[in-house]
Design a protein around this motif. Structure first.
Motif, PDB file in Angstrom:
ATOM      1  N   ASP A   1       0.604  -1.383   0.109  1.00 37.51           N
ATOM      2  CA  ASP A   1       0.218  -0.061   0.270  1.00 37.51           C
ATOM      3  C   ASP A   1       1.067   0.976  -0.249  1.00 37.51           C
ATOM      4  O   ASP A   1       0.688   2.209  -0.397  1.00 37.51           O
ATOM      5  N   LEU A   2       1.624   1.329   1.187  1.00 33.66           N
ATOM      6  CA  LEU A   2       2.547   2.502   1.064  1.00 33.66           C
ATOM      7  C   LEU A   2       3.592   2.772  -0.041  1.00 33.66           C
ATOM      8  O   LEU A   2       3.761   3.745  -0.988  1.00 33.66           O
ATOM      9  N   ARG A   3       4.086   1.301  -0.954  1.00 34.83           N
ATOM     10  CA  ARG A   3       4.551   2.077  -2.091  1.00 34.83           C
ATOM     11  C   ARG A   3       3.836   2.416  -3.491  1.00 34.83           C
ATOM     12  O   ARG A   3       3.815   2.946  -4.372  1.00 34.83           O
TER      13      ARG A   3
ATOM     14  N   ARG B   1       4.113   5.548  -5.987  1.00 36.20           N
ATOM     15  CA  ARG B   1       4.242   5.439  -7.058  1.00 36.20           C
ATOM     16  C   ARG B   1       3.657   6.772  -7.978  1.00 36.20           C
ATOM     17  O   ARG B   1       4.135   7.009  -8.120  1.00 36.20           O
ATOM     18  N   ALA B   2       2.406   5.974  -6.890  1.00 36.41           N
ATOM     19  CA  ALA B   2       1.512   7.613  -7.629  1.00 36.41           C
ATOM     20  C   ALA B   2       1.944   9.012  -7.000  1.00 36.41           C
ATOM     21  O   ALA B   2       1.893  10.393  -8.851  1.00 36.41           O
ATOM     22  N   LEU B   3       2.833   9.719  -6.509  1.00 29.65           N
ATOM     23  CA  LEU B   3       3.283  10.454  -6.529  1.00 29.65           C
ATOM     24  C   LEU B   3       4.625  11.207  -7.664  1.00 29.65           C
ATOM     25  O   LEU B   3       4.751  11.488  -8.881  1.00 29.65           O
ATOM     26  N   GLU B   4       5.538   9.390  -7.890  1.00 29.67           N
ATOM     27  CA  GLU B   4       6.272   9.540  -8.764  1.00 29.67           C
ATOM     28  C   GLU B   4       6.439   9.141 -10.067  1.00 29.67           C
ATOM     29  O   GLU B   4       6.788  10.638 -11.160  1.00 29.67           O
ATOM     30  N   GLU B   5       4.973   9.242 -10.565  1.00 29.36           N
ATOM     31  CA  GLU B   5       3.609   8.931 -11.284  1.00 29.36           C
ATOM     32  C   GLU B   5       3.610  10.731 -12.087  1.00 29.36           C
ATOM     33  O   GLU B   5       3.443  10.773 -12.736  1.00 29.36           O
TER      34      GLU B   5
ATOM     35  N   SER C   1       9.683   3.564  -4.644  1.00 28.22           N
ATOM     36  CA  SER C   1       8.742   2.638  -4.790  1.00 28.22           C
ATOM     37  C   SER C   1       9.426   0.957  -5.027  1.00 28.22           C
ATOM     38  O   SER C   1       9.063   0.040  -4.799  1.00 28.22           O
ATOM     39  N   GLN C   2      10.814   1.575  -5.973  1.00 25.10           N
ATOM     40  CA  GLN C   2      10.870   0.616  -6.029  1.00 25.10           C
ATOM     41  C   GLN C   2      12.097  -0.270  -5.642  1.00 25.10           C
ATOM     42  O   GLN C   2      12.967  -0.939  -6.174  1.00 25.10           O
TER      43      GLN C   2
ATOM     44  N   ALA D   1       6.579   5.735   9.684  1.00 25.56           N
ATOM     45  CA  ALA D   1       7.715   6.371   9.603  1.00 25.56           C
ATOM     46  C   ALA D   1       8.101   5.592   7.645  1.00 25.56           C
ATOM     47  O   ALA D   1       8.983   6.878   7.405  1.00 25.56           O
ATOM     48  N   ILE D   2       7.874   4.612   6.860  1.00 27.36           N
ATOM     49  CA  ILE D   2       8.126   4.746   5.781  1.00 27.36           C
ATOM     50  C   ILE D   2       7.341   5.647   4.812  1.00 27.36           C
ATOM     51  O   ILE D   2       7.655   6.306   3.973  1.00 27.36           O
TER      52      ILE D   2
END
Lengths: 398, 398
Positions: free
Chosen positions: B81-83, B87-91, B100-101, B131-132
Motif C-alpha cells: 500500500d505504501l509503495r 508510486r502515484a506521487l512519482e508518476e 517505490s522501486q 516511518a515509511i
C-alpha cells in the motif's frame, strides 16, 4: 396426643439448561425455561418428616437437628399453599380431620454438607412440599406440587421428578403454568452418571438470588439469552435427551453453562462464579473430549465454582483415566470403588498417557476439596425413616 | 551509496470500547467500531527507522536488534500500500527518486518488554507505516494512513492519533471507510492517566486473532453485542469523552470490558483471558469507587489478564492510597515517584483505612509482576533518534 406423621426423601438436581433470572420475584417465576438431571439420593438427598397434631402450639422447623426460623416469606407461601389444598379436601369431605388448621412440626436433614454449595435448597423445598402433601394426603400430581415447591426455591420444582426434568417457564402472571414436567424418566437413560468436583473457594461471590436480579437489570446481553438463545436450546436439549444423544446433550449443556456465566460477567458490577480451578476443569474436559475425538463428558457450573461432569457409564474408564490420575489424592474415590477398580483407572491412564498432547495440570487437585461420584436418580421416595418421634412430636435426635 | 532514512515513534493504545471480531480477516475489517486512549510514549512506544536505497538487495526488518521475517501477508500488504501511494506521487512528479522501486530496511525497537502482552503490535505497525510514509513523503493524512496500519494489525490504526481515538468500522467491502479518527485531542483532557497492572500468568490462552474468530463463529450472544450493544455505546462513549464526563466514561469502559469478556466466555470452547487476579482487581476497583461514593477509576482488560486502570490526575492520591498499599512491593513505583510522594500515598491509606469496609486482598501483589504508571499521550512523534546507520544502511546496534 395423636400425631400424624409423613416422611419422604427428595433429590438434588443440577441444571443442564440454567435457570437465571426471575420475571416475578415473589412467585419465583423465571425468565426462561430450564432443564436438569436429578441426582441419586444415596449420595445427595434431603430426608424430611412432617408432623401435625391438634396439640402443637406453633409451626416449627428443625434442620439437621437444629431449630431454624420458619419466618420467611418463601417457606410461609409453601405452607399456605399446602394448607389451602388440604382445606379444599376437608371442605369436600367433612369426615377428614382438620389438619389444615393444626400447626406443623417439620424435621429435615441432608446426607451431605450444606456448605458444599450443592443446591441443597432445591432438595430441601422439594422434600418439605412432598412430605406435607403426603401428610395431608393431597391428590395433586407432582407437576401441581412442583408449583408449590417453586415458590420456596425456583429450582426445587425440578426435584419433584427423577431422571430428566424440564421446568416450563409458563406465561401466566399467577404462575399457574410455571411447573416441572418429566422429559425422560430415569429408566430410559439410566446410564447417565455425574462426577461433582467440589472446588475450594475462599469467598463466595454474590448470592444467586441477588445475582440473578442484577443480571436481569444490568446485562445488555441477557435479553438475547432469554428471548432467543434459551428457547431454541430448550427444544434442542429436550430432543437430545429423548434421543439419548449424549454428544449433543453434552455440547448444549456446556454451551449453556458458558452462556449463563457470560451473562453474569456481563452484569454490572460483574458477577464471577468460575474461578481459576473451574477454568482448568473446563480446559481438562475440552482436552479429554478432543483426546478421544468424541464428546464423552460435559461440564456444567451453577452459581459457584463447583463443576458437575455428566458422562455415560460406558465411558467411565475413559474419563476416570484422567480424573483419577489428577485427583487421586482427593476424598471421594474409595467410598465408591475398590482398589482393583481404582488400579484399572490408573492403568488406563498409563496406557493413554503417551498419546496425551494436551496440558494436564498436576496441581489441579490443590483447588478441589473432594469428588462426589454419583449418577442420575429417581424423584422423591417414600421412606421408612422418620425424624420425628410419634409420641412427643419432636425430632428424634433431640 | 545514497540512503534515505526517516524515523518516528508511535504509541500504544488501550481500547475502552473493544475491537473483537472481524467481518473481513484479510483486510482486518471489524464487526464493530471501537474507541481507545493513546498512552504516553515515555513509558510505552515503538521507535522505527525506515531506510531505502537503490543499493539495498532485499526488504529487511530488525526488531529489537534481531532480524525478523517480513514474509507475512499483513506486513506485505502494508508495504505494498505504501509503495503504491509513493508510486502515484512519482508518476505525478517525474523529478522524484523512484523510492517505490527500492528495497526497504526497517529497524524497530520497543521501550518495554514485548512479552508483557501490552498491545505491542499496535505501536509496531503504526510506527512502521508512519516511518515509511515519512520516508516516502506521502501527503496522506493520519486517517488515510490509519487504513494502511489497520491492515497490519486492526488496533494499530488507532495508534496514529494521540488522546482519544475512534476506529470507525465503516461499511465498504474494500475497507476504504474503516479508519481511525480523533474523538478528542490530548490537550483537551490531559488529566487522563493510566495505571497498568501487569498480571503474571502461567499460560496464555487463545491468541486474539484466532480467539476473535471463534467468538464470531460460535458465540450466540456476540451478534447482540455488535449489532445493538456496541453501536449505542460507541455514541455514548464519544459523548462522554467530548464532555470529559469521567464517571460516565468509566462506567461505559468497565461495562464494555465485561461485555467483551462475556462473549469470549460464551464462545465454544470458551475463551478465558481474565484470571483470579484480574477478578480481584475488578472487585478492588468496585470497592474503591464505592468507598469514595464516586467513580474515580475504571478497569479494562484486553485479550489477557493485565488490567489497565484509567483515572483522572486529581484523583491519583485517592486511588493510589489503595493501589500503593496493596502493591508497594511490586516494581514500577520508584521510577515515577519519590519517597515523599510514596509516603503521601501510604498516609492517605492510613487515614482512609479505618473507614474501609470492603475486602482488601493482602495477597493481590502475588499475582502482579509490575505496575506501569503512565498517562494519555500524543500520537506518533518525529524523533532525532535513528536506528539505522546512514552510511551502511544497517541497524546501528549491529
Amino acid at each position: 396426643m395423636s400425631v400424624h406423621i409423613a416422611s419422604t426423601t427428595a433429590p438434588v438436581n443440577i441444571a443442564t439448561l440454567k435457570y437465571w433470572g426471575k420475571r416475578d420475584t415473589a412467585l419465583n417465576l423465571p425468565t426462561n425455561s430450564s432443564i436438569s438431571v436429578t441426582l441419586a439420593q444415596e449420595d445427595l438427598r434431603t430426608l424430611t418428616s412432617a408432623a401435625t397434631s391438634a396439640s402443637f402450639e406453633r409451626d416449627t422447623l428443625w434442620l439437621n437437628g437444629k431449630e431454624e426460623s420458619l419466618d420467611n416469606k418463601r417457606t410461609q407461601d409453601c405452607l399456605q399453599d399446602l394448607r389451602d389444598l388440604r382445606r379444599a379436601l376437608e371442605e369436600q369431605d367433612k369426615s377428614l380431620e382438620p389438619l389444615s388448621q393444626w400447626k406443623l412440626h417439620i424435621a429435615s436433614e441432608n446426607n451431605f454438607p450444606t456448605a458444599a454449595g450443592l443446591a441443597s435448597s432445591a432438595a430441601g423445598f422439594a422434600a418439605l412440599v412432598v412430605a406435607i402433601a403426603k401428610l395431608y394426603q393431597l391428590p395433586q400430581d407432582m407437576s401441581a406440587l412442583s408449583k408449590v415447591a417453586r415458590k420456596g426455591s425456583g429450582s426445587a420444582c425440578r426435584s419433584l421428578f427423577g431422571g430428566f426434568v424440564a421446568w416450563e417457564m409458563g406465561e401466566q402472571a399467577d404462575g399457574s403454568d410455571s411447573q416441572a414436567v418429566q422429559v425422560l424418566p430415569l429408566d430410559k437413560w439410566p446410564e447417565m452418571k455425574a462426577a461433582i468436583l467440589v472446588v475450594s473457594d475462599a469467598k463466595k461471590d454474590t448470592s444467586s438470588t441477588s445475582g440473578m436480579q442484577r443480571t436481569v437489570h444490568t446485562s445488555d446481553l441477557f435479553k438475547e439469552r432469554v428471548d432467543t438463545v434459551v428457547p431454541r436450546r430448550f427444544n434442542e436439549m429436550k430432543e437430545a435427551i429423548v434421543q439419548r444423544d449424549f454428544p449433543r446433550f453434552a455440547e448444549l449443556t456446556m454451551r449453556d453453562s458458558n452462556s449463563f456465566h457470560a451473562t453474569c460477567l456481563d452484569s454490572y458490577p460483574p458477577i464471577f462464579y468460575l474461578n481459576d480451578t473451574s477454568r482448568k476443569i473446563i480446559r481438562l474436559v475440552d482436552g479429554i473430549n478432543a483426546f478421544y475425538n468424541e464428546t464423552i463428558v460435559a461440564y456444567t457450573f451453577d452459581a459457584g465454582p463447583n463443576a458437575v461432569l455428566y458422562y455415560e457409564e460406558k465411558n467411565e474408564q475413559k474419563l476416570f483415566a484422567f480424573l483419577y490420575h489428577l485427583l487421586s489424592g482427593v476424598d471421594g474415590w474409595k467410598s465408591k470403588y475398590g482398589d482393583e477398580q481404582l488400579k484399572a483407572f490408573s492403568d488406563a491412564f498409563s496406557e493413554a498417557s503417551e498419546k496425551v498432547e494436551f496440558y494436564l495440570d498436576d496441581e489441579l487437585y490443590k483447588g478441589i476439596s473432594r469428588v462426589i461420584l454419583t449418577r442420575a436418580g429417581p424423584g422423591p421416595q417414600d421412606t421408612t425413616e422418620c425424624l420425628i418421634d410419634e409420641t412427643s412430636g419432636l425430632p428424634k435426635a433431640l
